[in-house]
Each structure stands twice: as structure tokens, then as C-alpha cells.
Design a protein around this motif. Structure first.
Motif, PDB file in Angstrom:
ATOM      1  N   TYR B 185       0.835  -1.212   0.000  1.00 26.56           N
ATOM      2  CA  TYR B 185       0.000   0.000   0.000  1.00 26.56           C
ATOM      3  C   TYR B 185       0.870   1.262   0.000  1.00 26.56           C
ATOM      4  N   ALA B 320      -5.766   1.520  -3.923  1.00 25.27           N
ATOM      5  CA  ALA B 320      -4.597   1.362  -3.046  1.00 25.27           C
ATOM      6  C   ALA B 320      -5.039   0.986  -1.633  1.00 25.27           C
ATOM      7  N   GLN B 324      -4.866  -2.915   0.886  1.00 19.96           N
ATOM      8  CA  GLN B 324      -4.488  -3.159   2.277  1.00 19.96           C
ATOM      9  C   GLN B 324      -5.345  -4.260   2.904  1.00 19.96           C
TER      10      GLN B 324
END
Lengths: 275, 393
Positions: B185, B320, B324
């Protein structure tokens, strides 16, 4: 003779002569959502030769800068033709740009580069070799008295110092043609004087100088030939004396106003009677 | 020297002298990563400190409570349920245990133990789990004693025993779950945001400061100019991304406070994983640099460019951020993930750090990255060659 573009934009173009700067029925039209088609330059033709300062005289928005932008290949002409140093601005852009130096008070310097780096950067882009760089840099520093600030960042220079860096950037690659777009606008008397002396020297060294301004005194001092532009149209052309003679006026200012068909909205007699 | 290279060198020189670039692209990624690692590490360690959360119980004569007292729990006796409630309301107690009157089923009595806690408080949930575990162990100890007394082995208390048997998938040693969530990330995010500091300046700023026209009248072609700027932007984006990685490596080497738990499995950085990561990162960085250049070329001035960049940032941020969480879903193993820009890179970097690279997925991700980068730079070049776009001020 009406030199304006025909509506289709396909101006009849004659073979061009071997002058340093030639424009033939040069046009630049911009579509504008509010105003429709804006004719920024509309059929401008002139020629400039080496060792001559050719003035483009006109009010703000007359089309002087647009003309110079076309000659320096920043803008593509809508129609018409122009050559610089024998190279066509439409098809030989790189060669045209290699033949010119361009200076204006509106063009800025890179603030985080030093004066030396700024000059060297553009010299590199103009193809000045490293071996030539050193001697030319020394000459430019000496000639323009830049020793005191040559290694200072451009952000920290005074207006006059910045102008000297701009001059150095303009002449460093020794181009045969120089364009000056209102080079003294916003400058103080002393700095303006430096710029004008530099332009005179360039002319004396055989350069072809195209000088755009709206300041009559500068035109009278510098220009060998003048083209009066108004609303994108060439209104008259010749020496200062020729323009005065043609218009039957005593001063260049009056000759200019007559050529651009200026009519004052202020009636002196009426204003005096009112007061 | 090639004009593109000259433009590139000048842009890099200017960037390195710009405080915004130095802080935004180099210092901030490292600082943010260090802060996040320490913060998450602290949280993980706090969760692991089971014996530190005290448990309050209302005074009782129940023998079970006597047995629980032998556990490692921090127990505090209080006089009444009302006192316990007020302690919870004032935040001084996390869990209050009340032994209610047993439920009578004739020949059997069921113990009723009531647990009072604030269900929105994480530490109360942890205290509850600790108490339940201690209670379970106490009950098991009691059963074991009874079984032994009857001549049976104490293992009879556990008729079914589960044994962990991890299977090594891929090359083996991989990063911890938290690192796997964080590192891809951060690398992807800073590859984009690192370029922010300079993107608005690189063309829109030149328009605004009137330096662009001077550049356009040099013999360098517009394509050469834009390529020089593109590679400079790409360099900054890449360095920013690497700064985030260096931040993590530094946290690992320096043994910063709170990071021990998080770093116990390492970062998953092997020569192979680094090479694989760079192979994905470079096309992504080129794609980002192309997008930033398009925005900067289109914008009239720096302010307009910054407005557009904030919007584009959201588009990049969503995949993005999702990257995670991807480990918590079953999506990481689905092939279509490799077709979603940004998410695919983060997902495949994650796999590389785990030592579980699927080369079909990797190839698809790298291929898409290269195609997108080529499209972005082509658009940027075309826009840079259009006087209508370039000279709109």
C-alpha cells in the motif's frame, strides 16, 4: 491592397525571396466560444533584412505578439506563409528555432537555477558545445556585466539583472534573427536603456531584429522600418518619415493614430462649455 | 547532448533545490512509514499484553472464583454490582464479573456468571476474552483433577486435540500479516503522491511563470521536451516510493520502539522479491508520471492543476486502500484482480513479499502497467504538441 486572408484561409502565396524574415498574408484565427472566430492576425505581410530593426507597432491586442509567436513556431499559422533565415515556419520549425533568439519582459527565468545554469541550459538546447560554452560564457559575463550575480539563483536577482540574464540567454547561441516582444515593458529607464543599446548593437552586428512595441519614442529611436498593426491587420508600412508623409502628420504618434483610424470620444469644445 | 536529457537534468536539479519536493517526495514517505510502523507495532503489542487489563468482580463465596484467583488475571474485588456499574461508567473498570443466583433444574444447578462491560470499548472486549480463557482453563484444570482421581489420564479432558501443521507455499520466508498489508500500500501510494509536489509545477507552473514559451522556441522538439519532463517525474515518483521502503527497512534495522512484534517475521525482502517488486513498480511509476504530466499539461495554472490532482488522487487511493484489506478477502487469488490497475500491482507485490508469486498474474499485471504507461505518455505527448492545450492560460 487588401492583404487580409480569404474566408477559406487559402491565401495565394508567391515564392518567397531570400530575406531573413518574410511573412506573406500570414493569418492566425482562434475559435472563441463567446466571440466566434477571432482574427488575431489577418493577412500580415512584411520583409526584414539583415542589419535592420523592423518594428511592429500597435496597441495592446493588435496582433504583434501573435505574429512573433508564429514566426518563432510557437503558434501554427492558420494560413499564409512565413520564413525565417530561409526556413519555413510551418515545415522547418527546428531550423527556424535554431536561427532565432526571442526576448520579452513576460518571459521569465527559472527561479531555482543560477544565472549561469539558466544560460548554460538554453545554450545546450540550442546546440552550443561544451568547448564553445566556456569562452562564450566569459564573453557574455563580461559584456553584460554579470560577474557579480552570475552564480546567484535567478529568484534573488533584481529586475535589471534578470533582464541582462534574458539578454544573455537570447544571444548566447549567436542567432542571425532576434525577436523582441515589448522588451522594455515594466522596466525602469536605466534598464530600458541597456536593452535598447543592446538592440542597436545587434543591428550594427548585422542581425535582423524584429521589435514589437507600442512606445513611439522607442520606434523613432530604433526602427529602420515599421509595420503598423491594428486588429490583426497591417495598416501601414515604411520608415518613420514615410509614415508621417503618407498620413500627412508631423509626429509618429499622430501618424499612427490616423493609420489605426482612431477617433477620440472626447469633444474638447463640449467639455469646455460644460465646465 | 540529447535535448530530452538536458531537460531531464534541469528538472531534476530544480526539484532537488525545491523544499516541497525534498519534503513531499523524500522525507514524508519515510516519516509516515516510520510513524505507521511504530503505531501499528504499539497497537499489536498492547493487544498482546493480556495480563495487564484488570478484571473487577463482585464479592462472592463461589468456589469457582477461588480457583480463578489462581490464574494470572489481575482481579479486584468490589462490594456490589452498583459499584461495578459506576466504575464502568467512569472508565475505571473494563469488565465486572457478577455471580448471579444459580438456575435450578431440579437435580442440577446451572451457574450464572454475568459479564458487565462497555461493548464499544476494545479493551473491554480483550478483558472479556482474557477472563473467558482463564475461566476455561480453570474449569479444565478441575476436570483434569477429577479424571486423575478416577484413575484416568488427564488428557481425557481433551478428547479431540488440534495440532497446527503449516504448509510452506512458495519460496518460504515471508513478511508478517501487518507488513503485508502495509508495505504494498505504501509503495504504491507514495509512487503517486510523491510526484504531487512537482507535478503542478512541471508544465502548469511553467505556463503560469511564463518560462514555457522560452523553452518552446528552442530547437528541441515538443516531444523531446515532454519526454525529459516525463522521465524527471518518473524519477521523483520512483524515489518517493523507494523512500517509503527505506523507511520500513530502517525501522526493521534500527529496532524502533514498538516494532519488534511487527518485524519478527522480517520484511519479506529477498533479492528475488525486490527484483519482482521493481518489475511491477517501474511500469506503475511510468503510468503515474504520465497521468501527472497530462494533468499538468492540461491545467491553465498551478492551482487548477492541484485541483485536478486532488480528484485523480481519489481514483488512485481507492484501489490502493483496498489493497491493504485484500488479504482479509478471498479476492487475492482471483485472476480479475490482476486486471485492475494499482490494485493489481499492490496485490502482486504482496504475493512477492510472501514468496508466492504467480507468474501468470505477475505477467498480466506488468503487461497492463506497460500498456497503461504507454497510453498515458502518448496522450501527454499529443497534448503537449497541441497549441490549444499548451497555450491556454
Amino acid at each position: 491592397m487588401d492583404q487580409r486572408c480569404n474566408p477559406s484561409g487559402s491565401a495565394t502565396v508567391k515564392p518567397l525571396a531570400t530575406k531573413m524574415v518574410i511573412t506573406e498574408k500570414l493569418c492566425k484565427h482562434f475559435p472563441d466560444p463567446k466571440k466566434g472566430l477571432v482574427k488575431a492576425v489577418d493577412g500580415v505581410s512584411f520583409q526584414a533584412k539583415p542589419g535592420e530593426i523592423f518594428g511592429l507597432l500597435g496597441v495592446n491586442g493588435a496582433g504583434k505578439t501573435t505574429t512573433l509567436r508564429m514566426l518563432s513556431t510557437v503558434l501554427e499559422p492558420t494560413s499564409g506563409r512565413a520564413t525565417v533565415n530561409g526556413f519555413d515556419v510551418a515545415t522547418e520549425g527546428e531550423k527556424v528555432r535554431g536561427s532565432i533568439g526571442f526576448m520579452s519582459t513576460s518571459t521569465a527565468l527559472y527561479g531555482r537555477l543560477t544565472a549561469r545554469e539558466m544560460i548554460a541550459y538554453f545554450a545546450g538546447l540550442y546546440g552550443v558545445t561544451n568547448s564553445e560554452m566556456k569562452s562564450r560564457m566569459a564573453f557574455a559575463i563580461d559584456k553584460l556585466n554579470m560577474g557579480e550575480f552570475i552564480d546567484r539563483q535567478c529568484d534573488k536577482l533584481s529586475t535589471g539583472q534578470k533582464q541582462r540574464v534574458s539578454i544573455a540567454r537570447t544571444i548566447f547561441h549567436d542567432p542571425p534573427v532576434l525577436f523582441f516582444d515589448e522588451p522594455t515593458a515594466g522596466l525602469d529607464v536605466v534598464t530600458s536603456q541597456t536593452v535598447m543599446e543592446f538592440i542597436e548593437e545587434a543591428r550594427d552586428n548585422g542581425k535582423t531584429v524584429i521589435f514589437s512595441t507600442h512606445i513611439m519614442s522607442e520606434v523613432e529611436r530604433l526602427c529602420d522600418q515599421i509595420a503598423v498593426i491594428h486588429d490583426g491587420i497591417l495598416m501601414g508600412q515604411g520608415t518613420v518619415n514615410e509614415l508621417k508623409t503618407t498620413t500627412n502628420e508631423q509626429t509618429l504618434e499622430k501618424a499612427f493614430l490616423k493609420l489605426v483610424r482612431f477617433e477620440s470620444t472626447w469633444n474638447r469644445d463640449t467639455e469646455v462649455a460644460r465646465s | 547532448m540529447n535535448p530530452s536529457l538536458q531537460v531531464y537534468k534541469k528538472e531534476i536539479m530544480e526539484m532537488l533545490r525545491d523544499k516541497r519536493v525534498r519534503s513531499g517526495a523524500f522525507i514524508t514517505p519515510m516519516f509516515v512509514v516510520l510513524m505507521m510502523v511504530m503505531l501499528f507495532g504499539f497497537i499489536m503489542e498492547s493487544v498482546g499484553k493480556k495480563e495487564n487489563i484488570p478484571v473487577h468482580f463482585v464479592k462472592t463465596s463461589d468456589p469457582l472464583m477461588t480457583q480463578i484467583r489462581e490464574s494470572k488475571l489481575q482481579l479486584h474485588e468490589i462490594s456490589s454490582e452498583a459499584v461495578g456499574k459506576s466504575l464502568i461508567l467512569s472508565g475505571k473498570a473494563r469488565l465486572v464479573v457478577v455471580f448471579d443466583k444459580p438456575k435450578d433444574f431440579g437435580n442440577f444447578q446451572q451457574k450464572i456468571i454475568r459479564l458487565m462491560y462497555d461493548d464499544k470499548e476494545e479493551s473491554a472486549q480483550i478483558a472479556k476474552a482474557q477472563f473467558m480463557q482463564a475461566l476455561s482453563q480453570t474449569m479444565r484444570d478441575g476436570i483434569e483433577k477429577q479424571l486423575v482421581a478416577q484413575g484416568l489420564p488427564k488428557e481425557a479432558a481433551e478428547p479431540i486435540k488440534f495440532e497446527d501443521s503449516p504448509v510452506q507455499v512458495g519460496s518460504g520466508k515471508g513478511a508478517s500479516t501487518m507488513i503485508l498489508s502495509l508495505l504494498p500500500y505504501m509503495i504504491v501510494l507514495f509512487a503517486f503522491t510523491g510526484g504531487f509536489s512537482i507535478a503542478s509545477d512541471i508544465v502548469a507552473g511553467e505556463k503560469e511563470k511564463s518560462t514555457l514559451e522560452t523553452l518552446l522556441i528552442t530547437p528541441a522538439s515538443r516531444t523531446q521536451i515532454v519526454l525529459g519532463k516525463f522521465f524527471a517525474l518518473m524519477t521523483v515518483c520512483f524515489c518517493s516510493s523507494m523512500s517509503a521502503l527505506f523507511g520500513l527497512v530502517f525501522a526493521s534495522i534500527a529496532h524502533l520502539p514498538g516494532t519488534a512484534k511487527m518485524m519478527e517475521s522480517g520484511l519479506g525482502l529477498t533479492p528475488q522479491s525486490v527484483v519482482l517488486m521493481l518489475g511491477l513498480l517501474l511500469p506503475l511509476v511510468a503510468f503515474f508520471a504520465g497521468i501527472l504530466l497530462i494533468v499538468s499539461t492540461y491545467a491553465r495554472n498551478m492551482r487548477e492543476a492541484q485541483t485536478y490532482l486532488a480528484l485523480v488522487n481519489l481514483v488512485v487511493l481507492i484501489p490502493a486502500v483496498f489493497s491493504q484489506m485484500i488479504g482479509f478477502t478471498g479476492l487475492a487469488s482471483q485472476f480479475w484482480i490482476n486486471l485492475v490497475p494499482v490494485l493489481n500491482t499492490a496485490s502482486n507485490i504482496r504475493a512477492a513479499l510472501q514468496g508466492k508469486t504467480d507468474f501468470a498474474a505477475y505477467g498480466a499485471t506488468a503487461g497492463i502497467g506497460i500498456v497503461l504507461a504507454a497510453i498515458a505518455i502518448t496522450i501527454a505527448i499529443r497534448m503537449f504538441n497541441r497549441e490549444k492545450v499548451l497555450l491556454r492560460v
